[in-house]
Design an enzyme around this catalytic site. Structure first.
Site, PDB file in Angstrom:
ATOM      1  N   PRO A  85       0.827  -1.215   0.000  1.00 62.00           N
ATOM      2  CA  PRO A  85       0.000   0.000   0.000  1.00 62.00           C
ATOM      3  C   PRO A  85       0.861   1.266   0.000  1.00 62.00           C
ATOM      4  O   PRO A  85       0.363   2.348  -0.290  1.00 62.00           O
ATOM      5  CB  PRO A  85      -0.840  -0.121   1.275  1.00 62.00           C
ATOM      6  CG  PRO A  85      -0.181  -1.180   2.099  1.00 62.00           C
ATOM      7  CD  PRO A  85       0.604  -2.057   1.177  1.00 62.00           C
ATOM      8  N   GLU A 112       3.473  -6.611   8.535  1.00 62.79           N
ATOM      9  CA  GLU A 112       3.693  -5.175   8.343  1.00 62.79           C
ATOM     10  C   GLU A 112       4.616  -4.886   7.161  1.00 62.79           C
ATOM     11  O   GLU A 112       5.048  -3.765   6.960  1.00 62.79           O
ATOM     12  CB  GLU A 112       4.245  -4.528   9.617  1.00 62.79           C
ATOM     13  CG  GLU A 112       3.363  -4.731  10.838  1.00 62.79           C
ATOM     14  CD  GLU A 112       1.906  -4.385  10.579  1.00 62.79           C
ATOM     15  OE1 GLU A 112       1.619  -3.222  10.214  1.00 62.79           O
ATOM     16  OE2 GLU A 112       1.050  -5.271  10.737  1.00 62.79           O
ATOM     17  N   ARG A 154      -4.226  -9.720 -20.083  1.00 58.24           N
ATOM     18  CA  ARG A 154      -5.224  -9.439 -21.130  1.00 58.24           C
ATOM     19  C   ARG A 154      -4.677  -8.534 -22.227  1.00 58.24           C
ATOM     20  O   ARG A 154      -5.293  -8.414 -23.281  1.00 58.24           O
ATOM     21  CB  ARG A 154      -6.512  -8.868 -20.521  1.00 58.24           C
ATOM     22  CG  ARG A 154      -6.359  -7.489 -19.914  1.00 58.24           C
ATOM     23  CD  ARG A 154      -7.645  -7.016 -19.252  1.00 58.24           C
ATOM     24  NE  ARG A 154      -8.686  -6.628 -20.196  1.00 58.24           N
ATOM     25  CZ  ARG A 154      -8.691  -5.489 -20.881  1.00 58.24           C
ATOM     26  NH1 ARG A 154      -7.707  -4.615 -20.734  1.00 58.24           N
ATOM     27  NH2 ARG A 154      -9.666  -5.217 -21.706  1.00 58.24           N
ATOM     28  N   ASP A 169     -11.202   0.293 -24.152  1.00 56.69           N
ATOM     29  CA  ASP A 169     -11.048   0.155 -22.703  1.00 56.69           C
ATOM     30  C   ASP A 169     -11.162   1.503 -22.006  1.00 56.69           C
ATOM     31  O   ASP A 169     -10.703   2.510 -22.528  1.00 56.69           O
ATOM     32  CB  ASP A 169      -9.643  -0.365 -22.344  1.00 56.69           C
ATOM     33  CG  ASP A 169      -9.479  -1.837 -22.615  1.00 56.69           C
ATOM     34  OD1 ASP A 169     -10.485  -2.515 -22.856  1.00 56.69           O
ATOM     35  OD2 ASP A 169      -8.322  -2.296 -22.577  1.00 56.69           O
TER      36      ASP A 169
HETATM   37 CL1  6GU Z   1      -0.286  -3.788  -3.519  1.00 56.15          CL
HETATM   38  N1  6GU Z   1      -0.721  -4.548  -1.021  1.00 56.15           N
HETATM   39  C1  6GU Z   1      -1.382  -4.468   0.134  1.00 56.15           C
HETATM   40  N2  6GU Z   1      -1.031  -5.272   1.131  1.00 56.15           N
HETATM   41  N3  6GU Z   1      -2.363  -3.623   0.357  1.00 56.15           N
HETATM   42  C2  6GU Z   1      -2.694  -2.843  -0.652  1.00 56.15           C
HETATM   43  C3  6GU Z   1      -2.061  -2.866  -1.880  1.00 56.15           C
HETATM   44  C4  6GU Z   1      -1.067  -3.741  -2.036  1.00 56.15           C
HETATM   45  N4  6GU Z   1      -2.615  -1.955  -2.686  1.00 56.15           N
HETATM   46  C5  6GU Z   1      -3.552  -1.384  -1.970  1.00 56.15           C
HETATM   47  N5  6GU Z   1      -3.605  -1.896  -0.745  1.00 56.15           N
END
Ligand code: 6GU
Length: 239
Positions: A85, A112, A154, A169
């Site tokens: 994230p 974590e 895809r 798209d």
């Molecule tokens: Cl790529 N990994 C995780 N653990 N949480 C996320 C993410 C990735 N993208 C958004 N939230």
């Protein structure tokens, strides 16, 4: 294209072999390897994580397990992708970039995250991207890998039946796709817009363009902001 995924939950990646992706594998267009990180542990407990330096909640995945795993799975050609994230946004543009690579390796973190030195060290040998699939927090990278691999696969020649499917798209022209309709003409008292039955393809293209612009303005005004001035024609400007 070769795709390798390293994870502590190999069974979570089973959907990679289903449906569209499974077919692409069967036809030899992509080849997928899923590897259990615990195969690189040395101790009886097969520990992959430890408490964080500096304190705090949660556990951090160990560099001395991840390092040898990535050494074994990566080659000189590899583009290493670490879902997190805290990464840079995964976009359609990045999907096109990945679609031109010969080898993608995904390193799935849980807890974590992974000791930062794993990424820092890997960068000394291969190209590494830390990427996020959106502004929310998943438990681990596995579901992000499913999303990224599907978006990339895809785009590969031969994976989708009709190559023209790409041209319209969402994001291809920087706008969201508008609505689609099929039979019946009236359903639960809702009718298909008349213009789509007019047979006038200039009018239909214009209507679809307007629908895309209106929907993008409503739902994703940020996308309009980042389009170049010449992305709009004189009819668009009238809106
Ligand atoms: Cl790529 N990994 C995780 N653990 N949480 C996320 C993410 C990735 N993208 C958004 N939230």
């Amino acid at each position: 294209m070769q795709i390798d995924v390293v994870t502590i939950f190999p069974e979570y990646l089973a959907p990679l072999r289903a449906a569209l992706l499974g077919k692409a594998i069967d036809r030899g267009l992509i080849s997928v390897g899923v590897h259990d990180l615990r195969d690189w542990t040395q101790d009886v407990h097969k520990a992959v994580d430890d408490s964080p330096y500096g304190g705090g909640p949660g556990m951090v995945m160990k560099a001395d397990i991840w390092g040898p795993a990535l050494d074994d799975v990566c080659t000189d050609e590899t583009r290493l992708i670490v879902p997190t994230p805290a990464g840079r946004p995964f976009t359609q543009a990045l999907a096109h970039e990945y679609a031109s690579e010969s080898h993608l390796v995904f390193a799935c973190g849980r807890y974590e995250g992974i000791d930062q030195r794993v990424v820092d060290d890997a960068r000394r040998r291969v190209r590494v991207d830390e990427v996020s699939i959106g502004d929310y927090v998943l438990v681990g990278g596995e579901v992000a890998v499913l999303a990224i691999v599907e978006a990339v696969a895809r785009l590969l020649p031969g994976v989708l039946g009709n190559p023209k499917s790409h041209a319209e798209d969402s994001f291809q022209d920087g706008l969201l796709e508008g609505p689609s309709y099929t039979r019946p003409l009236v359903w639960r008292d809702l009718a298909v817009p008349d213009v789509l039955r007019s047979g006038n393809h200039r009018l239909i293209d214009r209507w679809r363009r307007d629908q895309s612009l209106a929907r993008t303005f409503e739902r994703r005004p940020d996308l309009l902001e980042s389009l170049p001035e010449d992305a709009f024609d004189k009819h668009d400007r009238a809106l």
